[in-house]
Design a protein around this motif. Structure first.
Motif, short mmCIF file in Angstrom:
data_model
loop_
_atom_site.label_atom_id
_atom_site.label_comp_id
_atom_site.label_asym_id
_atom_site.label_seq_id
_atom_site.Cartn_x
_atom_site.Cartn_y
_atom_site.Cartn_z
N VAL A 1 67.96 95.33 17.45
CA VAL A 1 69.31 94.83 17.24
C VAL A 1 69.41 94.13 15.89
CG1 VAL A 1 71.06 93.19 18.07
CG2 VAL A 1 69.80 94.62 19.70
N GLY A 2 68.43 93.26 15.58
CA GLY A 2 68.44 92.57 14.31
C GLY A 2 68.35 93.51 13.13
N ALA A 3 67.46 94.52 13.26
CA ALA A 3 67.25 95.45 12.16
C ALA A 3 68.44 96.37 11.94
CB ALA A 3 65.98 96.28 12.41
N GLU A 4 69.00 96.90 13.01
CA GLU A 4 70.06 97.89 12.88
C GLU A 4 71.44 97.26 12.67
OE1 GLU A 4 69.62 100.96 12.52
OE2 GLU A 4 67.54 101.21 13.15
N LEU A 5 71.68 96.15 13.32
CA LEU A 5 73.02 95.56 13.28
C LEU A 5 73.19 94.55 12.16
CD1 LEU A 5 75.51 96.00 15.10
CD2 LEU A 5 74.87 93.92 16.33
N LEU A 6 72.09 93.89 11.76
CA LEU A 6 72.22 92.77 10.84
C LEU A 6 71.50 92.96 9.50
CD1 LEU A 6 71.57 89.93 13.44
CD2 LEU A 6 73.79 90.84 12.73
N TYR A 7 70.37 93.67 9.50
CA TYR A 7 69.50 93.73 8.32
C TYR A 7 70.23 94.30 7.09
CZ TYR A 7 65.52 95.07 5.38
OH TYR A 7 64.64 95.24 4.33
N ASN A 8 70.95 95.38 7.32
CA ASN A 8 71.62 96.04 6.21
C ASN A 8 73.02 95.47 5.93
OD1 ASN A 8 69.51 97.91 5.72
ND2 ASN A 8 70.20 99.13 7.48
N SER A 9 73.42 94.48 6.72
CA SER A 9 74.77 93.94 6.59
C SER A 9 74.81 92.61 5.83
CB SER A 9 75.40 93.74 7.98
OG SER A 9 75.37 94.95 8.69
N GLY A 10 73.64 92.03 5.59
CA GLY A 10 73.59 90.76 4.89
C GLY A 10 74.13 89.61 5.69
#
Length: 423
Positions: free
Chosen positions: A254-263
């Motif tokens: 969840v952290g990697a897919e939802l947040l990592y690339n979103s800053g």
């Protein structure tokens, strides 16, 4: 217990095999659902948020380390017929002094922390009460449930919570559509710049601390008491921590897919989970966000129940051994010492919900609390390689290697924690 066969009831001291052993799984689930708290969810979520899948290997290693430690606790109980606290007392009176200091300070601060985490989730779900109000309600409900029920009912309720957590957290990981090749690449050990101490904390934090010491008591309460149950205990322990691994991997996805690339930056502590709720509400809709909050609440409240029961049993055994008594597990659950520590976990910590935690208490809690895991790992190494354990059930090279790795890891973490608080 109501299983039909003598082996299933434990009367012959022979563990079941095949499909029958799946029906017997229980204590491992209890220790897993207790150990996975809001802190674990936050740590793995933020790891995914900051580093993508790079630290996935550390979360998995953390589960392996905890499997080794819980297996050692369970094997001690079954191979020797003695409780872990009896083993500690064999090592000297210093273990009793340390344990008493630890549970008094740790219990006072942890009680408030656990109640606050549940209050945070419940206030987001049902804003009829504020965080403090729900924190007090959750602590009182945990107190009443543990005081009025015995292990068999406790285990069934914990299984319900782990099922609820599994459905909500794993479903969320599926919904964010993980990149499988990227996720698998995270199993290759790599250390991003500036992530060394954070990585150690991720390895050490996954899957519980003092409640690992409660595992042997839950094993005995299940009716497993002889060496013949060691294969069943090992299977049970592995199932529990594989489940833990699935939870932490799901949150990292969840952290990697939802947040990592979103800053998107999350707040520290449990409130970071509320930040995730906001993101989910915006991107996947209110239904998904509400299901996540239900999983968050289940995670925090099940930790209350597990700690309220497990550490109270440990304290009751401590009191009994100091007084020269040798009670059964059922007697520990009915003892005045069990209820006294249950009271200590619930009512005095409520005062911390109204006041900021005193700085000196925070320092003592951090420094002393950080030393419990190396204490457990080192004493298990000492006990399980000694003449106190029958030769057939002493540590092999794999157990010694994993426990030694655990001890080194947790000593580094303890030193870091102490330096951070003192400076």
């Amino acid at each position: 217990m109501t299983q039909g066969s003598a082996a299933a009831r434990g009367e012959e001291g022979v563990a079941p095999t095949g499909l029958a052993r799946w029906r017997m799984v229980g204590p491992g689930v209890v220790v897993a659902v207790t150990g996975v708290g809001a802190g674990d969810l936050v740590a793995t979520l933020i790891a995914g948020n900051r580093f993508g899948y790079t630290l996935l290997w550390a979360a998995v290693l953390g589960c392996v380390v905890k499997i080794a430690m819980a297996e050692g606790v369970g094997r001690w109980h079954l191979a020797t017929g003695r409780t872990l606290f009896e083993g500690w007392r064999d090592l000297g009176a210093w273990t009793s002094v340390y344990f008493l200091l630890y549970v008094v300070i740790w219990g006072f601060v942890y009680g408030a922390t656990a109640m606050s985490s549940t209050g945070l989730a419940m206030a987001a779900l049902f804003p009829v009460l504020d965080i403090r109000g729900w924190a007090i309600v959750s602590g009182l409900l945990g107190f009443l449930f543990v005081a009025l029920n015995r292990y068999a009912v406790f285990e069934r309720v914990m299984k319900f919570f782990i099922a609820l957590m599994f459905v909500t957290v794993v479903s969320l990981a599926v919904l964010v559509a993980p990149n499988i090749p990227n996720a698998l690449s995270g199993l290759i050990p790599r250390l991003p710049e500036g992530a060394a101490i954070y990585t150690l904390g991720l390895i050490g934090g996954v899957g519980g601390t003092i409640t690992l010491a409660s595992y042997g008591y839950w094993v005995n309460a299940k009716g497993w008491r002889t060496p013949g149950w060691i294969p069943m205990m090992r299977f049970d322990n592995q199932i529990g921590y594989i489940t833990t691994g699935i939870f932490v991997v799901a949150m990292m996805i969840v952290g990697a897919e939802l947040l990592y690339n979103s800053g998107i930056a999350l707040r520290g502590g449990d409130r970071g989970l509320l930040d995730l709720d906001d993101v989910l509400r915006e991107r996947l809709g209110p239904f998904v966000a509400t299901m996540f909050l239900i999983g968050f609440a289940a995670t925090t409240f099940s930790s209350i129940l597990g700690v309220w029961h497990g550490v109270s049993v440990l304290f009751a055994d401590f009191v009994a051994r100091v007084r020269g008594q040798n009670p059964e597990e059922a007697e520990l659950e009915r003892s005045w010492a069990f209820r006294a520590y249950l009271f200590w976990l619930t009512f005095p910590p409520i005062s911390l919900l109204f006041l900021d935690r005193p700085f000196a208490l925070v320092i003592a809690f951090g420094a002393l609390g950080a030393l419990f895991m190396p204490f457990l790992a080192l004493t298990l190494l000492w006990l399980l390689n000694s003449h106190r354990v029958p030769q057939a059930w002493r540590n092999g090279w794999l157990s010694n290697g994993l426990l030694l790795l655990s001890a080194i890891l947790f000593l580094i973490l303890a030193g870091t924690e102490i330096v951070n608080f003192l400076t």
